[in-house]
Design an enzyme around this catalytic site. Structure first.
Site: not given
Length: 370
Positions: A68, A118, A266, A269, A297, A301, A320
């Site tokens: 986001g 969400y 997440h 996070r 996810d 890397r 991400g």
């Protein structure tokens, strides 16, 4: 390159995790538990890293996670990600908290845009977002389930990242050292609008007012499996549940009709002491069987990370932060560079391992270093 272009308050928002960031570090570190076991004297003169997922053939076994407010870091980042994903023929998962709208993303990448939501406290907003995604022609919808409450992101707290943003002398001084970002921020109107949520605010609402609407709706602490079941009934295409870590939750989601799962914490996070998704892959695969697509996810890397995930049961890996850093550093070309690096690493590793097709990878190519 991205670090040099962003003030600390912005860079740390992308780069940081939650609490002591132990989960953030472990996500990447856990891949080092595994070795790739090669087989030689195999014909690897032609190598294929394409994957078929939900009836679509993708050129590489990776895609871009939902993220986001990316317009805060570089104006137009959402659509840069969509454009680069379409050019590489990989999935781009647009966040409902993006700055561009889902309708704009579909115009840029009609065959590669997926959409993430969400659930909201006012369920009419959730179901209206679903309606818009359906009418835009999106085929793959993700529901994020791992944000039941707000969390403490300590880097943001130390840096003074809050809303409304109060410009302290330290923030001002740090920003002056990044004049390109400051110029772009004010040239494009300051805080970027969350376009997907704009229809649910008053007409002509400012970016701050739209953000206020969002903050009254998320997190939805009352989210239950019954809501997921109702979304399943309302959504006619592929439904993926994002944020699954427990095998029992995985089995329940599939039992309610989920077409796929995104095994995720997440990106470190949300729950700092949660296991890394890669640790849970084998158990979740065992819980749901071989036919359900599993995406993963958090911590990816290197191309070798995606190969390890495949050996443990994943269908595809998503990432991400690297995509955001690529966009900040070089726009669409920067995102494309990130993906070309991963493609080259996957190709080289497949050749070295004696496996000519990514989809043929399995546990026989993996060893636990412990």
């Amino acid at each position: 390159m991205a670090r040099s272009r962003l003030p600390r308050i912005a860079f740390d928002f992308v780069d940081g995790g939650v609490d002591g960031e132990e989960g953030l570090g472990w996500n990447a570190q856990v891949f080092r538990k595994y070795s790739l076991l090669p087989r030689y004297c195999m014909d690897v003169s032609k190598r294929d890293q394409s994957v078929t997922l939900f009836g679509h053939s993708y050129s590489s076994p990776f895609g871009i996670c939902p993220m986001g407010i990316l317009g805060l870091f570089r104006h137009g980042t959402d659509l840069m990600l969509a454009e680069a994903a379409a050019a590489a023929n990989v999935p781009y998962v647009m966040s409902s908290t993006s700055n561009a709208s889902l309708e704009e993303a579909v115009k840029v990448a009609p065959n590669n845009t997926w959409f993430q939501i969400y659930t909201t406290r006012d369920e009419t907003i959730s179901f209206d977002l679903i309606r818009r995604a359906r009418e835009a022609g999106i085929q793959n919808l993700l529901i994020t389930v791992d944000v039941p409450v707000s969390v403490r992101r300590e880097r943001n707290m130390r840096n003074g990242f809050s809303r409304p943003l109060r410009v302290t002398p330290r923030i001002a001084l740090e920003s002056i050292a990044h004049p390109g970002w400051v110029y772009s921020y004010f040239k494009n109107g300051g805080l970027p609008l969350m376009a997907n949520f704009a229809p649910y605010a008053k007409p002509g609402a400012t970016a701050d007012e739209v953000a206020d609407v969002y903050s009254t709706q998320i997190p939805n602490s009352g989210q239950t499996w019954s809501l997921v079941e109702n979304i399943r009934k309302a959504w006619p295409h592929n439904l993926i549940i994002k944020g699954i870590l427990h095998p029992d939750d995985a089995a329940r989601a599939v039992g309610l009709g989920a077409n796929g799962l995104l095994v995720s914490n997440h990106g470190g996070r949300q729950l700092d002491r949660a296991p890394a998704p890669i640790e849970m892959l084998a158990e979740i695969r065992a819980a749901v069987g071989d036919e359900i697509p599993l995406l993963v996810d958090s911590g990816i890397r290197r191309g070798a990370d995606i190969i390890i995930a495949r050996c443990l049961g994943a269908t595809m890996g998503l990432f991400g932060r690297p995509a955001v850093f690529g966009a900040v550093a070089g726009g669409v070309a920067g995102v494309s560079k990130v993906m070309s690096i991963l493609r080259a690493q996957i190709d080289t590793n497949l050749g070295q391992m004696g496996c000519s097709r990514f989809e043929d990878l399995g546990i026989q190519f993996l060893r636990d270093r412990r």
